[in-house]
Design a protein around this motif. Sequence first.
Motif, PDB file in Angstrom:
ATOM      1  N   CYS A  36      42.083 -12.788  -6.785  1.00 43.30           N
ATOM      2  CA  CYS A  36      41.998 -12.440  -5.351  1.00 43.30           C
ATOM      3  C   CYS A  36      42.713 -13.502  -4.530  1.00 43.30           C
ATOM      4  CB  CYS A  36      40.528 -12.331  -4.942  1.00 43.30           C
ATOM      5  SG  CYS A  36      40.306 -12.178  -3.171  1.00 43.30           S
ATOM      6  N   LEU A  37      43.566 -13.067  -3.605  1.00 37.47           N
ATOM      7  CA  LEU A  37      44.360 -14.007  -2.814  1.00 37.47           C
ATOM      8  C   LEU A  37      43.594 -14.545  -1.611  1.00 37.47           C
ATOM      9  CD1 LEU A  37      47.769 -12.110  -2.943  1.00 37.47           C
ATOM     10  CD2 LEU A  37      47.014 -14.034  -4.351  1.00 37.47           C
ATOM     11  N   GLN A  38      42.334 -14.146  -1.464  1.00 43.67           N
ATOM     12  CA  GLN A  38      41.479 -14.646  -0.373  1.00 43.67           C
ATOM     13  C   GLN A  38      42.127 -14.415   1.002  1.00 43.67           C
ATOM     14  OE1 GLN A  38      38.199 -16.044  -0.446  1.00 43.67           O
ATOM     15  NE2 GLN A  38      38.333 -14.938  -2.377  1.00 43.67           N
ATOM     16  N   CYS A  39      42.461 -13.171   1.273  1.00 45.02           N
ATOM     17  CA  CYS A  39      43.028 -12.818   2.581  1.00 45.02           C
ATOM     18  C   CYS A  39      42.008 -13.188   3.673  1.00 45.02           C
ATOM     19  CB  CYS A  39      43.296 -11.320   2.670  1.00 45.02           C
ATOM     20  SG  CYS A  39      44.319 -10.714   1.337  1.00 45.02           S
TER      21      CYS A  39
ATOM     22  N   PRO B 157      42.648  -6.224   4.052  1.00 49.18           N
ATOM     23  CA  PRO B 157      42.633  -4.749   4.015  1.00 49.18           C
ATOM     24  C   PRO B 157      41.491  -4.189   3.179  1.00 49.18           C
ATOM     25  CG  PRO B 157      44.658  -5.609   3.032  1.00 49.18           C
ATOM     26  CD  PRO B 157      43.883  -6.796   3.506  1.00 49.18           C
ATOM     27  N   CYS B 158      41.000  -4.980   2.218  1.00 47.75           N
ATOM     28  CA  CYS B 158      39.883  -4.482   1.389  1.00 47.75           C
ATOM     29  C   CYS B 158      38.636  -4.300   2.247  1.00 47.75           C
ATOM     30  CB  CYS B 158      39.617  -5.441   0.233  1.00 47.75           C
ATOM     31  SG  CYS B 158      39.347  -7.140   0.747  1.00 47.75           S
TER      32      CYS B 158
ATOM     33  N   ILE C 126      34.453  -8.936   1.257  1.00 45.13           N
ATOM     34  CA  ILE C 126      34.860  -8.917  -0.157  1.00 45.13           C
ATOM     35  C   ILE C 126      35.439 -10.269  -0.609  1.00 45.13           C
ATOM     36  CG2 ILE C 126      36.436  -7.790  -1.809  1.00 45.13           C
ATOM     37  CD1 ILE C 126      35.807  -5.168  -0.097  1.00 45.13           C
ATOM     38  N   PRO C 127      36.439 -10.822   0.118  1.00 45.29           N
ATOM     39  CA  PRO C 127      36.901 -12.143  -0.338  1.00 45.29           C
ATOM     40  C   PRO C 127      35.764 -13.162  -0.301  1.00 45.29           C
ATOM     41  CG  PRO C 127      37.960 -11.497   1.745  1.00 45.29           C
ATOM     42  CD  PRO C 127      37.231 -10.299   1.238  1.00 45.29           C
TER      43      PRO C 127
ATOM     44  N   CYS D  24      44.584  -3.168  -1.242  1.00 47.21           N
ATOM     45  CA  CYS D  24      44.506  -4.566  -1.677  1.00 47.21           C
ATOM     46  C   CYS D  24      45.928  -5.115  -1.808  1.00 47.21           C
ATOM     47  CB  CYS D  24      43.765  -4.658  -3.009  1.00 47.21           C
ATOM     48  SG  CYS D  24      43.912  -6.270  -3.804  1.00 47.21           S
ATOM     49  N   VAL D  25      46.191  -6.279  -1.206  1.00 52.39           N
ATOM     50  CA  VAL D  25      47.566  -6.796  -1.174  1.00 52.39           C
ATOM     51  C   VAL D  25      48.103  -7.145  -2.562  1.00 52.39           C
ATOM     52  CG1 VAL D  25      47.448  -7.657   1.195  1.00 52.39           C
ATOM     53  CG2 VAL D  25      46.776  -9.143  -0.667  1.00 52.39           C
ATOM     54  N   MET D  26      47.200  -7.381  -3.513  1.00 49.92           N
ATOM     55  CA  MET D  26      47.668  -7.664  -4.872  1.00 49.92           C
ATOM     56  C   MET D  26      48.456  -6.478  -5.442  1.00 49.92           C
ATOM     57  SD  MET D  26      47.457 -10.494  -6.386  1.00 49.92           S
ATOM     58  CE  MET D  26      47.617 -10.019  -8.102  1.00 49.92           C
TER      59      MET D  26
ATOM     60  N   VAL E 155      42.953  -5.945  -7.126  1.00 51.17           N
ATOM     61  CA  VAL E 155      41.767  -6.649  -7.631  1.00 51.17           C
ATOM     62  C   VAL E 155      40.680  -5.621  -7.949  1.00 51.17           C
ATOM     63  CG1 VAL E 155      39.960  -8.328  -7.044  1.00 51.17           C
ATOM     64  CG2 VAL E 155      42.337  -8.740  -6.337  1.00 51.17           C
TER      65      VAL E 155
ATOM     66  N   ILE F   1      37.650  -4.781  -7.460  1.00 49.87           N
ATOM     67  CA  ILE F   1      36.534  -5.121  -6.568  1.00 49.87           C
ATOM     68  C   ILE F   1      35.237  -4.436  -7.028  1.00 49.87           C
ATOM     69  CG2 ILE F   1      35.700  -5.031  -4.176  1.00 49.87           C
ATOM     70  CD1 ILE F   1      38.737  -4.884  -3.355  1.00 49.87           C
TER      71      ILE F   1
HETATM   72 FE1  SF4 Z   1      41.453 -10.225  -2.312  1.00 48.39          FE
HETATM   73 FE2  SF4 Z   1      42.816  -7.920  -2.350  1.00 48.39          FE
HETATM   74 FE3  SF4 Z   1      40.907  -8.288  -0.561  1.00 48.39          FE
HETATM   75 FE4  SF4 Z   1      43.165  -9.677  -0.342  1.00 48.39          FE
HETATM   76  S1  SF4 Z   1      42.958  -7.449  -0.151  1.00 48.39           S
HETATM   77  S2  SF4 Z   1      41.076 -10.462  -0.115  1.00 48.39           S
HETATM   78  S3  SF4 Z   1      43.656  -9.954  -2.516  1.00 48.39           S
HETATM   79  S4  SF4 Z   1      40.633  -8.206  -2.772  1.00 48.39           S
END
Ligand code: SF4
Length: 483
Positions: free
Chosen positions: A45-48, A54-55, A65-66, A114-116, A123, A125
């Motif tokens: 997880c990139l910890q947005c 967006p999650c 979520i992050p 999810c940006v990943m 991710v 989730i």
């Molecule tokens: Fe992590 Fe994906 Fe949420 Fe960003 S969008 S915080 S990468 S789970």
Amino acid sequence: MAVKRKIIKERVPTPERPVEERIHDFKEVNLGYTFELAVKEAERCLQCPYDYAPCIKGCPVHINIPGFISKLVEYRDNPDKAVKEALNVIWACNSLPATTGRVCPQEDQCEKNCVMGKVGDKVNIGKLERFVADYAREHGIDEELLFEIIPKIEKTGQKVAIVGAGPAGLTAAGELAKLGYDVTIYEALHEAGGVLMYGIPEFRLPKDIVEKEIDKLRKLGVKILTDHIVGKTVTMEELLEEYDAVFIGSGAGTPRLINAPGINLNGIYTANEFLTRVNLMKAYKFPEYDTPVKVGKKVIVIGAGNTGMDAARSARRFGAEVTIAYRRGEEDVSAREEEVAHAKEEGVKFEYFINPVEFIGDENGNLKAVKFEKMKALDERDARGKRKIVGTGEYVTLEADTVIIAIGKHPNRLIINTPGLKVERGKIVVDENLMTSIPGVFAGGDAIRGEATVILAMGDGRRAAKAIHEYLTKKREGQKANA
Ligand code: SF4
Ligand code: FAD
Ligand code: SF4
């Protein structure tokens, strides 16, 4: 200074039971993460940032979520602490994470954007949420957290009745109990849980998990009266005399039927009846449990939503050859991605663009085949964005000794007939605070939406609890002022 993260493109897979083993029983298919695997996935997880992530926007109850994922990494050397911290974050928005982690359509919700996904796999989730809930339950961490909450509850002296013990009713009950209300749930069936108990099969959502989630509510002081049908055993007027407010979470349990010749032949079930026999009455354990279910050799399931997939996969476990017949194309299948993949792995066949027009029986009134009209899709789209379909005038007949109809459900009728309750197209009408046309009576979940999802029902339960709290706080203050 922002921490530079290493991009790990590939999702850490969750172990699953092999097809040849699972096809013979009803035990859970996906085995979930261990702590080590969960931490590995959490590291992806990139910890947005909270305001952007967006999650969080995709989750109907906006779980941080992050926030919960970061706890798994931060306290990786202390699994109990990592899970307790993560669960605390999840519980702020979602009281049934072991369930939602298993059944939410994540690909359309939290994981959708999810940006990943731009550089690799999104991710996982849902499976991380499930891991936190499962580990907490198995290690008594959820009880620990609950017992920290219970002494802080201040009783209001007011009483709320809940109609229906599905995800909407259970969530409203839990939230109201935490706010100090004396809560009683009236449930028509002999077990609480709604679709979680009678609809979704054991191989997707083990029933002991749902029972333990319900136990937590009892520990919060919620009373659950099973075998109590509102509208029959007790009326809405009687509830309104005894309680300060009512929440209706009676769901959508009335199956839609197909109006075609032969519909009354032996061997035709609604998915509701079939799955209730299998899940609630444990027909798959017959004769240990006393309700049988007759599944033939060739089963056709009509409909390709979650219900259709559950019926098809259950029928496979009884040894049948199973085909899902869907009047639209593959792109419109509405079941969760994971269920469709599992159904295909388990040997369920799919026939697209066919619509049943006649059920054909033998001389004893038993089903022997189904006649379908072939359909085709037009370029034009309907209100839901799906391509419109029309009949072609060509027909195909498929052999079958069992048909399971899974084409959707309407809200339960009994409640809808409550005098003074405004209903449109079978759904209870509510205002922006989820209050119905009867003052003090609120509603949510499938009863107001038609067949939707677990997390939307839970979200309604939370919103309604908040609105009921505001309504009853005003009522209390009014009573004090008049005293
Ligand atoms: Fe992590 Fe994906 Fe949420 Fe960003 S969008 S915080 S990468 S789970
Ligand atoms: P319900 O879960 O239907 O609960 C309503 C409860 O009210 C029931 O227990 C009922 O007995 C009780 N009740 C009704 N009338 C009365 C009365 N008069 N008096 C007292 N009690 C009453 N959603 C997902 O998100 N993911 C999935 O994978 C998924 N799979 C599904 C599979 C199946 C087979 C089905 C049928 C649905 C599935 N859904 C899924 C949809 C989801 O389960 C529902 O949207 C959700 O359960 C709605 O919650 P609810 O609380 O509004 O109603
Ligand atoms: Fe995703 Fe459902 Fe959990 Fe929200 S509740 S984070 S949508 S799995």
